[in-house]
Design a protein around this motif. Structure first.
Motif, mmCIF file in Angstrom:
data_model
loop_
_atom_site.group_PDB
_atom_site.id
_atom_site.type_symbol
_atom_site.label_atom_id
_atom_site.label_comp_id
_atom_site.label_asym_id
_atom_site.label_seq_id
_atom_site.Cartn_x
_atom_site.Cartn_y
_atom_site.Cartn_z
ATOM 1 N N SER A 1 0.873 -1.163 0.084
ATOM 2 C CA SER A 1 -0.007 -0.071 0.169
ATOM 3 C C SER A 1 0.816 1.342 0.277
ATOM 4 O O SER A 1 2.201 0.874 -0.460
ATOM 5 N N ARG A 2 0.133 2.431 0.030
ATOM 6 C CA ARG A 2 0.590 3.239 0.754
ATOM 7 C C ARG A 2 -0.095 4.600 0.468
ATOM 8 O O ARG A 2 -1.044 4.416 0.930
ATOM 9 N N GLN A 3 0.424 6.259 0.888
ATOM 10 C CA GLN A 3 -0.574 6.462 1.024
ATOM 11 C C GLN A 3 -1.525 7.168 0.813
ATOM 12 O O GLN A 3 -2.594 7.549 0.995
ATOM 13 N N LEU A 4 -1.264 7.168 -1.057
ATOM 14 C CA LEU A 4 -2.382 7.278 -1.508
ATOM 15 C C LEU A 4 -3.717 6.438 -1.097
ATOM 16 O O LEU A 4 -5.049 7.007 -1.554
ATOM 17 N N SER A 5 -3.620 5.221 -0.691
ATOM 18 C CA SER A 5 -4.457 4.182 -0.920
ATOM 19 C C SER A 5 -5.578 4.532 0.898
ATOM 20 O O SER A 5 -6.958 4.024 0.374
ATOM 21 N N GLN A 6 -5.146 5.090 1.215
ATOM 22 C CA GLN A 6 -6.127 6.528 2.399
ATOM 23 C C GLN A 6 -6.235 7.695 2.308
ATOM 24 O O GLN A 6 -7.071 8.292 3.016
ATOM 25 N N ILE A 7 -7.095 8.017 0.870
ATOM 26 C CA ILE A 7 -6.912 9.193 0.560
ATOM 27 C C ILE A 7 -8.659 9.208 1.256
ATOM 28 O O ILE A 7 -8.969 10.808 1.343
ATOM 29 N N ASP A 8 -9.442 8.668 0.499
ATOM 30 C CA ASP A 8 -10.374 8.911 1.624
ATOM 31 C C ASP A 8 -10.191 9.493 2.889
ATOM 32 O O ASP A 8 -11.337 10.380 3.238
ATOM 33 N N VAL A 9 -9.987 9.104 3.797
ATOM 34 C CA VAL A 9 -9.645 9.346 5.889
ATOM 35 C C VAL A 9 -9.387 10.597 5.004
ATOM 36 O O VAL A 9 -9.367 11.500 6.328
ATOM 37 N N THR A 10 -8.255 10.698 4.401
ATOM 38 C CA THR A 10 -6.981 11.024 4.499
ATOM 39 C C THR A 10 -7.725 12.803 4.557
ATOM 40 O O THR A 10 -7.642 13.709 5.409
ATOM 41 N N GLN A 11 -8.488 13.024 3.290
ATOM 42 C CA GLN A 11 -9.060 14.007 2.918
ATOM 43 C C GLN A 11 -10.199 14.477 3.416
ATOM 44 O O GLN A 11 -10.105 15.516 3.863
ATOM 45 N N MET A 12 -10.889 13.244 4.403
ATOM 46 C CA MET A 12 -12.094 13.986 5.404
ATOM 47 C C MET A 12 -12.095 14.422 6.872
ATOM 48 O O MET A 12 -11.572 15.307 7.077
ATOM 49 N N LEU A 13 -10.888 13.873 7.394
ATOM 50 C CA LEU A 13 -9.635 14.204 8.373
ATOM 51 C C LEU A 13 -9.530 16.204 7.521
ATOM 52 O O LEU A 13 -9.530 16.774 8.861
ATOM 53 N N HIS A 14 -8.322 16.029 7.194
ATOM 54 C CA HIS A 14 -7.994 17.284 6.293
ATOM 55 C C HIS A 14 -9.346 18.453 6.522
ATOM 56 O O HIS A 14 -9.125 19.224 6.883
ATOM 57 N N ASP A 15 -10.384 17.680 5.445
ATOM 58 C CA ASP A 15 -11.593 18.649 5.572
ATOM 59 C C ASP A 15 -12.363 19.404 6.998
ATOM 60 O O ASP A 15 -12.587 20.055 6.550
ATOM 61 N N ARG A 16 -11.792 18.404 7.370
ATOM 62 C CA ARG A 16 -12.989 18.986 9.362
ATOM 63 C C ARG A 16 -11.697 19.463 9.510
ATOM 64 O O ARG A 16 -11.538 19.976 11.645
ATOM 65 N N GLY A 17 -10.633 20.297 9.455
ATOM 66 C CA GLY A 17 -10.184 20.476 9.870
ATOM 67 C C GLY A 17 -8.098 20.450 11.160
ATOM 68 O O GLY A 17 -7.261 20.716 11.884
ATOM 69 N N TYR A 18 -8.179 18.693 10.761
ATOM 70 C CA TYR A 18 -7.233 18.270 11.109
ATOM 71 C C TYR A 18 -5.694 18.925 10.695
ATOM 72 O O TYR A 18 -6.165 18.715 9.430
ATOM 73 N N CYS A 19 -4.473 19.078 11.097
ATOM 74 C CA CYS A 19 -3.322 18.798 10.383
ATOM 75 C C CYS A 19 -2.804 17.242 10.702
ATOM 76 O O CYS A 19 -2.789 16.613 11.339
ATOM 77 N N VAL A 20 -2.915 16.612 9.761
ATOM 78 C CA VAL A 20 -3.056 15.407 9.213
ATOM 79 C C VAL A 20 -0.980 15.106 7.970
ATOM 80 O O VAL A 20 -0.526 16.224 7.193
#
Length: 183
Positions: free
Chosen positions: A55-74
């Motif tokens: 795998s790689r980070q790109l495979s987690q983009i759904d969760v990463t994007q959701m956290l980013h959109d909610r104001g988390y520093c990811v």
């Protein structure tokens, strides 16, 4: 008398993100990761994403994007790459090195995130082998700097590659070590 717990319900009505459309850095990481100047008063603890095997980070983009959109520093890295049959065919995938080697890489990255952001603690989210890496990191380096460790389908008992290795092992026990070595 039992205590009541407050619960929050969040309506999430999104569809999966097409990985091919995600902007990435020259290293292949989603551009929403690793903004060293990111600070959030609402979510002050940096979140570090840890991917799984093959795998790689790109495979987690759904969760990463959701956290980013909610104001988390990811934050996140592609960790655990080595040369084997799978990475010769798919060189863009990681999570194939020895668990201790990957843990060392992830630990160094955690220390970098803390140093660059000034955070004393981090939140860790690991999927599949990422959960095992979190557990191994806490065991080997301690967990006083980890506020939350979230393991999604952590492979704490190893993996059978969705049953494929068990089939080969039972069908060809004398060839299994030879077949499995390159993987």
């Amino acid at each position: 008398m039992p205590t009541a717990q407050a619960t929050t319900t969040t309506n999430i009505t999104s569809t999966a993100i097409d990985q091919k459309t995600v902007p990435t850095t020259k290293d292949g990481l989603p551009t929403i990761l690793n903004h060293w100047d990111c600070r959030s008063s609402q979510h002050p603890t940096p979140v570090i994403m840890i991917h799984g095997t093959f795998s790689r980070q790109l495979s987690q983009i759904d969760v990463t994007q959701m956290l980013h959109d909610r104001g988390y520093c990811v934050f996140g890295i592609d960790a655990g790459h080595n040369d084997n049959l799978y990475t010769l065919i798919k060189p863009e995938y990681y999570g194939t090195a020895h668990v201790d080697e990957t843990t060392d890489q992830v630990n160094a990255f955690i220390e970098k995130v803390k140093r660059k952001t000034g955070a004393k603690k981090v939140d860790l989210i690991g999927h599949s082998q990422g959960g095992l890496i979190i557990r191994n990191r806490i065991t080997r380096y301690g967990g006083k700097d980890v506020r939350i460790a979230m393991m999604l389908a952590g492979t704490h008992q190893g993996t059978t590659l969705m049953g494929a290795s068990k089939i080969v092992e039972e069908a060809m026990p004398h060839l299994f070590p030879i077949i499995a070595a390159p993987l």
